[in-house]
Scaffold this motif. Structure first.
Motif, mmCIF file in Angstrom:
data_model
loop_
_atom_site.group_PDB
_atom_site.id
_atom_site.type_symbol
_atom_site.label_atom_id
_atom_site.label_comp_id
_atom_site.label_asym_id
_atom_site.label_seq_id
_atom_site.Cartn_x
_atom_site.Cartn_y
_atom_site.Cartn_z
ATOM 1 N N VAL A 47 7.332 -17.637 -17.188
ATOM 2 C CA VAL A 47 6.775 -18.558 -16.196
ATOM 3 C C VAL A 47 5.928 -17.807 -15.178
ATOM 4 O O VAL A 47 4.848 -18.263 -14.789
ATOM 5 C CB VAL A 47 7.904 -19.344 -15.493
ATOM 6 N N PHE A 48 6.398 -16.633 -14.757
ATOM 7 C CA PHE A 48 5.605 -15.873 -13.800
ATOM 8 C C PHE A 48 4.258 -15.483 -14.389
ATOM 9 O O PHE A 48 3.235 -15.471 -13.691
ATOM 10 C CB PHE A 48 6.361 -14.620 -13.337
ATOM 11 N N MET A 49 4.224 -15.161 -15.678
ATOM 12 C CA MET A 49 2.944 -14.842 -16.325
ATOM 13 C C MET A 49 1.998 -16.043 -16.309
ATOM 14 O O MET A 49 0.782 -15.878 -16.258
ATOM 15 C CB MET A 49 3.179 -14.383 -17.770
ATOM 16 N N LEU A 50 2.558 -17.256 -16.323
ATOM 17 C CA LEU A 50 1.713 -18.444 -16.248
ATOM 18 C C LEU A 50 0.958 -18.502 -14.919
ATOM 19 O O LEU A 50 -0.177 -18.986 -14.863
ATOM 20 C CB LEU A 50 2.551 -19.709 -16.426
ATOM 21 N N PHE A 93 -8.718 -10.676 -13.125
ATOM 22 C CA PHE A 93 -7.617 -9.919 -13.725
ATOM 23 C C PHE A 93 -7.225 -8.732 -12.850
ATOM 24 O O PHE A 93 -6.037 -8.459 -12.644
ATOM 25 C CB PHE A 93 -8.008 -9.430 -15.122
ATOM 26 N N LEU A 94 -8.207 -8.033 -12.302
ATOM 27 C CA LEU A 94 -7.916 -6.900 -11.421
ATOM 28 C C LEU A 94 -7.190 -7.371 -10.158
ATOM 29 O O LEU A 94 -6.264 -6.709 -9.678
ATOM 30 C CB LEU A 94 -9.215 -6.177 -11.056
ATOM 31 N N GLY A 95 -7.586 -8.530 -9.626
ATOM 32 C CA GLY A 95 -6.902 -9.098 -8.468
ATOM 33 C C GLY A 95 -5.466 -9.484 -8.790
ATOM 34 O O GLY A 95 -4.543 -9.215 -8.006
ATOM 35 N N ALA A 96 -5.263 -10.107 -9.957
ATOM 36 C CA ALA A 96 -3.912 -10.506 -10.374
ATOM 37 C C ALA A 96 -3.030 -9.281 -10.597
ATOM 38 O O ALA A 96 -1.841 -9.281 -10.246
ATOM 39 C CB ALA A 96 -3.986 -11.340 -11.658
ATOM 40 N N LEU A 97 -3.607 -8.227 -11.166
ATOM 41 C CA LEU A 97 -2.861 -7.001 -11.415
ATOM 42 C C LEU A 97 -2.401 -6.365 -10.100
ATOM 43 O O LEU A 97 -1.267 -5.869 -9.989
ATOM 44 C CB LEU A 97 -3.729 -6.015 -12.197
ATOM 45 N N THR A 98 -3.264 -6.406 -9.095
ATOM 46 C CA THR A 98 -2.900 -5.863 -7.781
ATOM 47 C C THR A 98 -1.737 -6.644 -7.165
ATOM 48 O O THR A 98 -0.769 -6.061 -6.659
ATOM 49 C CB THR A 98 -4.113 -5.902 -6.837
ATOM 50 N N ALA A 99 -1.824 -7.980 -7.201
ATOM 51 C CA ALA A 99 -0.757 -8.815 -6.644
ATOM 52 C C ALA A 99 0.554 -8.603 -7.397
ATOM 53 O O ALA A 99 1.632 -8.528 -6.791
ATOM 54 C CB ALA A 99 -1.171 -10.286 -6.707
ATOM 55 N N PHE A 100 0.471 -8.499 -8.718
ATOM 56 C CA PHE A 100 1.649 -8.263 -9.559
ATOM 57 C C PHE A 100 2.335 -6.951 -9.173
ATOM 58 O O PHE A 100 3.560 -6.885 -9.020
ATOM 59 C CB PHE A 100 1.200 -8.242 -11.021
ATOM 60 N N LEU A 103 4.252 -7.259 -5.840
ATOM 61 C CA LEU A 103 5.507 -7.997 -5.975
ATOM 62 C C LEU A 103 6.593 -7.139 -6.613
ATOM 63 O O LEU A 103 7.760 -7.187 -6.204
ATOM 64 C CB LEU A 103 5.282 -9.262 -6.808
ATOM 65 N N LEU A 104 6.223 -6.341 -7.609
ATOM 66 C CA LEU A 104 7.199 -5.461 -8.246
ATOM 67 C C LEU A 104 7.751 -4.437 -7.250
ATOM 68 O O LEU A 104 8.921 -4.049 -7.319
ATOM 69 C CB LEU A 104 6.555 -4.731 -9.426
ATOM 70 N N LEU A 105 6.920 -4.020 -6.323
ATOM 71 C CA LEU A 105 7.335 -3.014 -5.357
ATOM 72 C C LEU A 105 8.124 -3.597 -4.186
ATOM 73 O O LEU A 105 9.044 -2.958 -3.665
ATOM 74 C CB LEU A 105 6.101 -2.279 -4.813
ATOM 75 N N LEU A 106 7.784 -4.821 -3.766
ATOM 76 C CA LEU A 106 8.294 -5.343 -2.499
ATOM 77 C C LEU A 106 9.406 -6.379 -2.611
ATOM 78 O O LEU A 106 10.157 -6.584 -1.656
ATOM 79 C CB LEU A 106 7.128 -5.940 -1.692
ATOM 80 N N GLN A 112 14.263 -5.696 -9.810
ATOM 81 C CA GLN A 112 15.417 -5.657 -10.702
ATOM 82 C C GLN A 112 15.051 -6.024 -12.140
ATOM 83 O O GLN A 112 15.721 -5.601 -13.089
ATOM 84 C CB GLN A 112 16.502 -6.607 -10.188
ATOM 85 N N ASN A 113 14.001 -6.837 -12.292
ATOM 86 C CA ASN A 113 13.577 -7.283 -13.633
ATOM 87 C C ASN A 113 12.189 -6.744 -13.979
ATOM 88 O O ASN A 113 11.448 -7.363 -14.744
ATOM 89 C CB ASN A 113 13.564 -8.816 -13.673
ATOM 90 N N SER A 114 11.849 -5.577 -13.435
ATOM 91 C CA SER A 114 10.489 -5.040 -13.574
ATOM 92 C C SER A 114 10.120 -4.753 -15.029
ATOM 93 O O SER A 114 8.984 -4.995 -15.449
ATOM 94 C CB SER A 114 10.322 -3.772 -12.732
ATOM 95 N N LEU A 115 11.067 -4.264 -15.824
ATOM 96 C CA LEU A 115 10.735 -3.887 -17.199
ATOM 97 C C LEU A 115 10.355 -5.103 -18.040
ATOM 98 O O LEU A 115 9.344 -5.095 -18.758
ATOM 99 C CB LEU A 115 11.904 -3.137 -17.841
ATOM 100 N N VAL A 116 11.155 -6.169 -17.952
ATOM 101 C CA VAL A 116 10.833 -7.363 -18.735
ATOM 102 C C VAL A 116 9.539 -7.999 -18.236
ATOM 103 O O VAL A 116 8.748 -8.541 -19.029
ATOM 104 C CB VAL A 116 12.002 -8.373 -18.719
#
Length: 416
Positions: A47-50, A93-100, A103-106, A112-116
């Motif tokens: 869902v997050f990928m959506l 895509f570059l903007g989405a990658l930055t936001a992603f 979120l993984l860091l903060l 906790q679910n960074s790998l999946v």
């Protein structure tokens, strides 16, 4: 309906076999192997990928399809649309990658679910390079259908081969993402070979700006759609326990699959058909719109009754006895199919075709914000059932607001 429209609906229905019926084949296997808790994490990541895909697509599926449909055989025009969209998607895509990454860091739940989450990201790359708007605009739905069937069939086979125990939950979304990349690469190659003189032009900031501006309202609308349509899953990660989230994710997944099987083929086929009807005159469009709405209402009404009556049987067959608590959730959400038929016709086949993108945007912004409140208060107040009530309430409110907006704008266009 015209022969070409019927053919396109058939092709796009076939495409949904690849997109959703194949997953229905794998869902009984995946849910049993992974268990509700791990399945919940897989669905959360998907869902997050959506949301990231909504950023990358930016409404181009509608706006660029509309541009292609207006002049589908002019190679210079097609090259400009194609180049502008693909270059704009690179920036997004570059903007989405930055936001992603932030979120993984903060955010602890993301960390906790960074790998999946990371292993789920290839699907975003696949959608960023997918030139589906070219074929939808030219009403060549067979291209989309055939490539989907071939690649999704491979993805299904790989899931049965590689997903063997609960620890394999990490790979489910990765396999689907790699499938999407394969589809996209295949269709890009086919586009260059089948569309005469199609070219990827050199970087042109004016083309990029035009496409971003043309799609801005649709982007806000599509992102709002993702919020109201899927918010229950990420919010459930914070408000429900893993078992409850897995149960809800199963019922919600089934509703999403049925909605997509019903609405996606019709969107791809009806959109250019009704766009052409609108070009012939408002009365002709009104007549075709009413006819399409009547057929869609009949189909979705029957589907709603089917799900309500057979909810418990369907849950047992698809998800096993472990997920039996999902059956009342399925009954609560089943009317979304019938209600959603009207919302679809008023919005995607209504306001967008009337080029009332701003009105479309405000309808969905209001619904997106309402869904945040619905999900919070219903889940806090009613727990697991509350997540289902929130989805149904959001769909009903959407249909009411969309009805008023579409009918008002239709009168304005008729009087012009």
């Amino acid at each position: 309906m015209s022969a070409k429209l019927t053919q396109n609906i058939s092709y796009l229905s076939l495409s949904q076999v690849a997109n959703y019926i194949f997953p229905l084949i794998t869902i009984p296997y995946i849910t049993r192997v992974l268990g509700p808790e791990n399945y919940a994490i897989v669905e959360f990541a998907a869902v997050f990928m959506l949301y990231l895909i909504a950023v990358v697509d930016y409404g181009f599926l509608n706006s660029a399809t509309r541009q292609v449909a207006q002049n589908p055989h002019d190679s210079a025009h097609l090259s400009k649309v194609f180049s502008g969209v693909m270059q704009a998607r690179l920036l997004l895509f570059l903007g989405a990658l930055t936001a992603f990454s932030l979120l993984l860091l903060l955010v602890p739940k993301f960390s906790q679910n960074s790998l999946v989450l990371l292993l789920s990201a290839p699907v975003v790359i696949g959608m960023a390079i997918y030139p589906n708007f070219l074929f939808f605009g030219q009403q060549k739905a067979g291209v989309i259908a055939l490539t989907n069937i071939l690649v999704k069939g491979l993805s299904t086979a790989l899931i049965f081969i590689l997903i063997r125990d609960q620890s394999d939950f990490l790979w489910v979304n990765l396999l689907n993402g790699l499938s999407q990349i394969a589809i996209s690469l295949f269709t890009i190659i086919y586009a260059f070979r089948s569309i005469p003189n199609l070219k990827l032009l050199a970087w042109d900031w004016q083309l990029v700006q035009f496409e971003l501006k043309e799609s801005f309202y649709l982007f806000i609308s599509n992102f709002s759609t993702r919020i109201y349509g899927f918010l229950s899953i990420p919010m459930g990660l914070f408000l429900l326990n893993p078992l409850q989230l897995g149960i809800f994710a199963a019922a919600s997944k089934l509703i999403n699959v049925v909605q997509s099987v019903l609405f996606q083929p019709l969107h791809g086929a009806l959109f250019p058909h009704l766009s052409q009807a609108y070009a012939k005159g408002i009365e002709h469009y009104r007549k075709e719109h009413r006819k399409s709405l009547a057929w869609l209402s009949l189909i979705t009404g029957l589907a709603t009754i089917f799900l309500i009556v057979l909810a418990e049987f369907i849950i047992r067959i698809l998800f096993s006895e472990t997920y039996i608590q999902a059956s009342p959730l399925l009954r609560i959400m089943a009317p979304m199919l019938a209600v959603g038929a009207f919302a679809h016709m008023y919005l995607q086949q209504g306001l967008i075709i009337l080029k009332e993108d701003k009105a479309y945007m405000w309808v969905l912004i209001s619904i997106g914000l309402s869904s945040i409140l619905f999900n919070y208060f219903f889940i806090v107040g009613f727990g697991l059932n509350g997540a289902a009530y929130a989805r149904l309430a959001t769909e009903i409110l959407l249909t009411i607001i969309a009805s008023f907006a579409f009918k008002h704008k239709l009168k304005v266009h008729a009087a012009a």
